[in-house]
Write a protein that holds these residues in place. Structure first.
Motif, PDB file in Angstrom:
ATOM      1  N   HIS A  93      -4.243  -4.069  -3.773  1.00 49.87           N
ATOM      2  CA  HIS A  93      -3.239  -3.217  -3.316  1.00 49.87           C
ATOM      3  C   HIS A  93      -3.252  -2.388  -1.939  1.00 49.87           C
ATOM      4  O   HIS A  93      -2.326  -2.001  -1.322  1.00 49.87           O
ATOM      5  N   TYR A  94      -4.701  -2.261  -1.610  1.00 44.94           N
ATOM      6  CA  TYR A  94      -4.859  -1.724  -0.146  1.00 44.94           C
ATOM      7  C   TYR A  94      -4.324  -2.808   1.018  1.00 44.94           C
ATOM      8  O   TYR A  94      -3.579  -2.555   1.682  1.00 44.94           O
ATOM      9  N   ILE A  95      -4.353  -4.169   0.523  1.00 41.98           N
ATOM     10  CA  ILE A  95      -3.723  -5.116   1.650  1.00 41.98           C
ATOM     11  C   ILE A  95      -2.427  -5.076   1.301  1.00 41.98           C
ATOM     12  O   ILE A  95      -1.484  -5.141   2.376  1.00 41.98           O
ATOM     13  N   MET A  96      -1.849  -5.273  -0.024  1.00 41.48           N
ATOM     14  CA  MET A  96      -0.445  -5.646  -0.209  1.00 41.48           C
ATOM     15  C   MET A  96       0.518  -4.291   0.039  1.00 41.48           C
ATOM     16  O   MET A  96       1.452  -4.303   0.731  1.00 41.48           O
ATOM     17  N   VAL A  97      -0.050  -3.043  -0.391  1.00 36.45           N
ATOM     18  CA  VAL A  97       0.863  -1.770  -0.465  1.00 36.45           C
ATOM     19  C   VAL A  97       0.548  -1.165   0.827  1.00 36.45           C
ATOM     20  O   VAL A  97       1.503  -0.570   1.444  1.00 36.45           O
ATOM     21  N   GLY A  98      -0.899  -1.073   1.064  1.00 33.92           N
ATOM     22  CA  GLY A  98      -1.178  -0.321   1.820  1.00 33.92           C
ATOM     23  C   GLY A  98      -1.056  -0.992   3.335  1.00 33.92           C
ATOM     24  O   GLY A  98      -0.774  -0.380   4.209  1.00 33.92           O
ATOM     25  N   GLY A  99      -1.006  -2.312   3.272  1.00 35.28           N
ATOM     26  CA  GLY A  99      -1.022  -2.823   4.497  1.00 35.28           C
ATOM     27  C   GLY A  99       0.518  -3.246   4.725  1.00 35.28           C
ATOM     28  O   GLY A  99       1.632  -2.810   5.218  1.00 35.28           O
ATOM     29  N   THR A 100       1.090  -4.412   3.812  1.00 34.26           N
ATOM     30  CA  THR A 100       2.439  -5.019   3.841  1.00 34.26           C
ATOM     31  C   THR A 100       3.499  -3.878   3.745  1.00 34.26           C
ATOM     32  O   THR A 100       4.456  -3.766   4.595  1.00 34.26           O
ATOM     33  N   MET A 101       3.366  -3.194   2.797  1.00 30.95           N
ATOM     34  CA  MET A 101       4.407  -2.175   2.451  1.00 30.95           C
ATOM     35  C   MET A 101       4.570  -0.980   3.665  1.00 30.95           C
ATOM     36  O   MET A 101       5.622  -0.561   4.039  1.00 30.95           O
ATOM     37  N   MET A 102       3.528  -0.729   4.087  1.00 30.22           N
ATOM     38  CA  MET A 102       3.584   0.116   5.117  1.00 30.22           C
ATOM     39  C   MET A 102       4.145  -0.490   6.334  1.00 30.22           C
ATOM     40  O   MET A 102       5.010   0.202   7.066  1.00 30.22           O
ATOM     41  N   ALA A 103       3.859  -1.715   6.645  1.00 33.26           N
ATOM     42  CA  ALA A 103       4.419  -2.323   8.083  1.00 33.26           C
ATOM     43  C   ALA A 103       5.852  -2.636   7.649  1.00 33.26           C
ATOM     44  O   ALA A 103       6.634  -2.403   8.726  1.00 33.26           O
ATOM     45  N   TYR A 104       6.067  -3.103   6.390  1.00 35.49           N
ATOM     46  CA  TYR A 104       7.585  -3.044   6.189  1.00 35.49           C
ATOM     47  C   TYR A 104       8.288  -1.895   6.201  1.00 35.49           C
ATOM     48  O   TYR A 104       9.465  -1.925   7.077  1.00 35.49           O
ATOM     49  N   LEU A 105       8.017  -0.654   5.733  1.00 33.41           N
ATOM     50  CA  LEU A 105       8.784   0.550   6.008  1.00 33.41           C
ATOM     51  C   LEU A 105       8.629   0.783   7.429  1.00 33.41           C
ATOM     52  O   LEU A 105       9.481   1.441   7.963  1.00 33.41           O
ATOM     53  N   GLY A 106       7.376   0.574   8.235  1.00 30.89           N
ATOM     54  CA  GLY A 106       7.497   0.966   9.678  1.00 30.89           C
ATOM     55  C   GLY A 106       8.394   0.194  10.325  1.00 30.89           C
ATOM     56  O   GLY A 106       9.315   0.695  11.341  1.00 30.89           O
ATOM     57  N   GLY A 107       8.592  -1.228  10.000  1.00 35.61           N
ATOM     58  CA  GLY A 107       9.460  -2.010  10.705  1.00 35.61           C
ATOM     59  C   GLY A 107      11.035  -1.474  10.246  1.00 35.61           C
ATOM     60  O   GLY A 107      12.114  -1.661  11.131  1.00 35.61           O
ATOM     61  N   MET A 108      11.079  -1.102   9.128  1.00 37.86           N
ATOM     62  CA  MET A 108      12.507  -0.647   8.688  1.00 37.86           C
ATOM     63  C   MET A 108      12.997   0.427   9.610  1.00 37.86           C
ATOM     64  O   MET A 108      14.207   0.684   9.960  1.00 37.86           O
ATOM     65  N   HIS A 109      11.895   1.328   9.769  1.00 38.76           N
ATOM     66  CA  HIS A 109      12.450   2.724  10.577  1.00 38.76           C
ATOM     67  C   HIS A 109      12.504   2.047  12.046  1.00 38.76           C
ATOM     68  O   HIS A 109      13.385   2.717  12.530  1.00 38.76           O
ATOM     69  N   PHE A 110      11.776   1.195  12.393  1.00 43.86           N
ATOM     70  CA  PHE A 110      11.866   0.898  13.922  1.00 43.86           C
ATOM     71  C   PHE A 110      13.212   0.269  14.176  1.00 43.86           C
ATOM     72  O   PHE A 110      13.707   0.493  15.240  1.00 43.86           O
ATOM     73  N   TRP A 111      13.641  -0.808  13.362  1.00 46.65           N
ATOM     74  CA  TRP A 111      14.470  -1.504  13.618  1.00 46.65           C
ATOM     75  C   TRP A 111      16.064  -0.877  12.916  1.00 46.65           C
ATOM     76  O   TRP A 111      17.179  -1.448  13.195  1.00 46.65           O
ATOM     77  N   TRP A 112      16.016   0.316  12.181  1.00 45.30           N
ATOM     78  CA  TRP A 112      17.086   0.680  11.462  1.00 45.30           C
ATOM     79  C   TRP A 112      18.046   1.221  12.398  1.00 45.30           C
ATOM     80  O   TRP A 112      19.424   0.645  12.301  1.00 45.30           O
ATOM     81  N   PRO A 113      17.800   1.562  13.576  1.00 42.96           N
ATOM     82  CA  PRO A 113      18.926   2.107  14.559  1.00 42.96           C
ATOM     83  C   PRO A 113      19.769   0.545  14.940  1.00 42.96           C
ATOM     84  O   PRO A 113      20.975   0.728  15.017  1.00 42.96           O
ATOM     85  N   LYS A 114      18.893  -0.279  15.125  1.00 46.21           N
ATOM     86  CA  LYS A 114      19.501  -1.465  15.763  1.00 46.21           C
ATOM     87  C   LYS A 114      20.332  -2.269  14.613  1.00 46.21           C
ATOM     88  O   LYS A 114      21.571  -2.766  14.859  1.00 46.21           O
ATOM     89  N   MET A 115      19.867  -2.298  13.254  1.00 50.93           N
ATOM     90  CA  MET A 115      20.753  -2.971  12.216  1.00 50.93           C
ATOM     91  C   MET A 115      21.882  -2.203  11.833  1.00 50.93           C
ATOM     92  O   MET A 115      22.835  -2.771  11.648  1.00 50.93           O
ATOM     93  N   THR A 116      21.796  -0.719  11.878  1.00 46.27           N
ATOM     94  CA  THR A 116      22.937   0.054  11.274  1.00 46.27           C
ATOM     95  C   THR A 116      23.834   0.778  12.453  1.00 46.27           C
ATOM     96  O   THR A 116      24.823   1.127  12.134  1.00 46.27           O
TER      97      THR A 116
END
Lengths: 541, 225
Positions: free
Chosen positions: A390-413
């Motif tokens: 869970h540290y890899i999947m949730v702590g890693g991937t999920m954090m990166a996914y949310l980071g990416g969603m915030h980073f690119w949200w302005p471009k997507m929407t």
């Protein structure tokens, strides 16, 4: 930027209307959003199962659900989260949306195939969802034989069929990405000018293309064995259940890297952007992605140290597993070196990136504990393993996914999310996550086995802490869900390049036009060359 | 999608700059797909390897119970179909629209013959009670203790030839589609990519059989007799 102008301009969102224009779209950006809706649904389904698990574990007596139901809960939590959320998450949403734009292409090489991939995920999801509603499946997400082929009385076939179909979605997405990266790069976009997010997705695609078919054939064998009573894994006829485990983990260990590599790509983009510095050791990070993809195929046996495989095999797998630490550490050290003397700004994506680096490091280092033969035997099938992944999947991937969603949200929407709320949610998620999963390391080390709903009373305090953390985590995940939707209507209109970033996606309008660019861009700079960004384009919000 | 001014043709889809780029992308895509197929069949070949090494004598006896003559005939039929497929691609290169259609029809015909022969062979297995998982399973010349291992062989036989046959059926569907499109005159010397790419798939399915035939029918056959 003038609001009125931004609203009139034709973009991929307002170019056509109606449900049909979405369900039959060939636009990779719209397909990315279709994936976003689908996997968000599965995230909440998987989250609901997690909630029930954590509530059950509040008390040691196991007095909420029966042990059989508990088996189903953790199985379905994993099936929903792994196959229908984590694996498609970053590649199919953010990769789909941004990979073509980042290399200056108008679309992926095979747009219809891309749409088919989404439909396959939906059909596969429908089968698995049906199995969940009809009564669930209780084998664990690993489907170990002979329990899954002979003894389980739950919906094994429907679930496995769903995963089989979703696997082809993953294969075709990977295939599409590889061909796109090879054949669709804009003039001047050489391999070593590609953003590291593209490299990471390329390496991920290699795993998807090489690994997923092996899972598919394993499921076929499971299927024919359960339905037609063939005996391929049946010990009564001389078949070997350990062979199933080999085939299963040949895919399912690399699948861990399918889940985490794209996240590493996101982190490279964010770290560079918010420290306004070229990524330190670009080529090392790029090749470390490929190295992880390759090494990932050589270590599956570390899931089978206690399965009765030969000691010599275990020693080789243990030895090779340590090698994965090298490219992983290269990434972490290079990100850290990128921060050094950078002009750091603490925007939400950067907070998520910090969270990723710290939590991934803990997850990675505890992975070394598990790769060590003697240590692994002590903690096999305990909460130590649960906490680690869970540290890899949730702590890693999920954090990166949310980071990416915030980073690119302005471009997507074309809209900014509310920065204050976003920062708060990232902190809530970080705290909730650690409170949920850190106690599980201790529980596991003390000997609490995974996959039981009963446990000795002395473990209760740590379990209550974990459940409390999960509640905080749930609040943290609900917040972006709400303010992202809010921002679609009330968010500030996003400029072309709100972060002053260098990628090609920031050189086109927010949201982008249907074919991404008004003219095909010609690339003349390395990735992350901040001198290449015209000063007038930068409007830091 | 929408009322976009970009004119799109089969030869040049909107996401590509040149017809050559589009052709290269399609070919690379098919080769990659074939790589996934190698991995897909690879799982079964791995299982075969493991069990043949565990039970070599039983596998030899099982192998010699298969009808090698029919298997050999089928191998020839499939090789012929690959030849006609190549000729269809060549007809595409030369822009001979009639020849494309005829060679595709011939390929489909040979594919059909292969599947027919395969069905006859499977029927034989049913008649001889060589179906794994059934109480009546019995292979002559083996002790009772080895019957289970023989079932493993036949499990693999049916799984592998079944999966191969499924690929043939899918290939036949693709050929049908190509024939219909060829009749509409879609293919020319400047655009025959679908024929080319389907050819790659057809040859791949052929090559899989080239491995299956010796592994299942021929290896150690002399020991089994």
């Amino acid at each position: 930027m003038d609001t009125a102008v931004a609203q009139e301009r034709e973009n991929y969102l307002n170019a056509s209307h109606g449900l049909k224009s979405w369900l039959l779209t060939k636009d990779h950006k719209r397909i990315g959003l279709l994936y976003l809706f689908t996997i968000t649904l599965f995230f909440f389904i998987g989250g609901a199962f997690a909630t029930l698990i954590r509530i059950e574990l509040l008390s040691p007596q196991g007095n909420m659900v029966s042990s059989e139901t508990y088996n189903k809960l953790f199985t379905m939590h994993a099936v929903a989260m792994i196959f229908f959320f984590m694996i498609p998450s970053i590649p199919a949403v953010l990769g789909n949306f941004f990979l073509p734009i980042m290399i200056g292409a108008r679309d992926l090489a095979f747009p219809k195939l891309n749409l088919l991939s989404w439909y396959l995920l939906v059909i596969g999801g429908a089968f698995s969802l049906f199995a969940m509603i009809a009564g669930g499946v209780d084998t664990g997400w690993t489907f170990y034989t002979p329990y899954s082929t002979t003894y389980s009385n739950s919906w094994v076939i429907a679930t496995a069929l769903g995963i089989f179909i979703a696997g082809f979605s993953s294969i075709l997405t990977g295939l599409n990405f590889i061909v796109t990266v090879h054949r669709m790069r804009a003039p001047g976009m050489t391999w070593f000018r590609m953003p590291l997010f593209v490299w990471a997705n390329y390496a991920t695609s290699l795993i998807q293309v090489l690994g997923t078919p092996v899972l598919a054939v394993t499921i076929v064998l499971l299927f024919v064995e359960r339905v037609f009573q063939l005996g391929i894994f049946d010990p009564a006829r001389g078949g070997d259940p350990v062979l199933f485990q080999h085939l299963f983990w040949f895919y399912s260990h690399p699948a861990v890297y399918i889940m985490v590599l794209p996240g590493m790509g996101v982190i490279s983009e964010i770290i560079s952007t918010f420290s306004r510095k070229t990524v330190f050791g670009y080529a090392f990070i790029a090749f470390s992605s490929v190295a992880i993809a390759v090494l990932g195929f050589l270590v599956w046996g570390h899931h089978m140290f206690v399965s009765g495989q030969s000691l010599y095999a275990s020693m080789v797998f243990s030895f090779l597993s340590y090698f994965v630490a090298i490219p992983s550490a290269i990434k972490v050290f290079n990100w850290t070196a990128t921060l050094y003397k950078g002009s750091i700004s603490y925007q939400t994506p950067m907070l998520y990136a910090f969270g990723f680096i710290g939590l991934f490091t803990i997850g990675g280092l505890t992975g070394l504990f598990l790769a060590a033969l003697g240590m692994d035997i002590h903690v096999t099938d305990t909460y130590f393993v649960v906490a680690h992944f869970h540290y890899i999947m949730v702590g890693g991937t999920m954090m990166a996914y949310l980071g990416g969603m915030h980073f690119w949200w302005p471009k997507m929407t074309g809209r900014m999310y509310p920065e204050g709320w976003a920062k708060l949610s990232s902190l809530v998620i970080f705290l909730g996550f650690n409170l949920t999963f850190f106690p599980q390391f201790i529980l596991g080390y003390l000997g609490m086995p995974r996959r039981y709903h009963l446990y000795p009373a002395e473990f209760q305090v740590l379990n209550v802490m974990s459940t409390a953390g999960a509640s905080i985590l749930a609040v943290g995940y609900a917040m972006p869900m709400i303010y992202f939707i809010w921002s679609l209507k009330y968010g500030k209109v996003a400029p072309m390049n709100p972060w002053g970033a260098t990628g090609l996606e920031w050189r086109t309008a927010s949201p982008p036009p249907v074919h991404n660019f008004e003219q095909t861009p010609i690339v003349t700079h390395e990735a992350y060359d901040y001198t290449s960004v015209p000063a007038e384009e930068i409007e830091v919000v | 999608m929408s009322n976009h001014a970009h004119s799109e043709s089969l030869e040049l889809r909107v996401q590509f700059d040149t017809a050559e780029q589009q052709r290269d992308a399609s070919t690379l895509g098919m080769w990659l797909f074939l790589v996934t197929e190698v991995m897909f069949f690879g799982g079964m070949f791995a299982a075969y390897t493991v069990y043949r090494n565990l039970y070599p004598e039983v596998f030899a006896i099982c192998s010699s119970s298969l009808n090698a003559v029919l298997g050999a005939v089928n191998t020839c039929v499939l090789l012929l179909s690959s030849f006609t497929m190549v000729m269809a691609v060549r007809a595409g290169q030369l822009g001979q629209q009639k020849a494309i259609i005829w060679f595709l029809i011939l390929t489909l015909l040979f594919g059909g013959i292969f599947l027919g022969v395969k069905a006859v062979e499977w029927k034989e297995k049913f008649d001889e009670h060589h179906i794994p998982g059934q109480a009546a399973f019995h292979l002559e010349g083996l002790q009772q203790a080895d019957q289970g291992h023989a079932q493993l062989f036949f499990s693999l036989y049916f799984a592998m030839t079944g999966l191969h046959a499924l690929h043939m059926v899918i290939g036949a569907g693709i050929l049908l589609g190509l024939i219909l499109h060829a009749k509409q005159g879609r293919y020319s010397a400047s655009y025959y990519t679908p024929v080319d790419v389907a050819g790659l798939y057809w040859h791949f399915v052929d090559v899989i059989w080239i491995f299956l035939f010796p592994l299942l029918y021929l290896i150690d056959r002399h020991l089994g007799k």
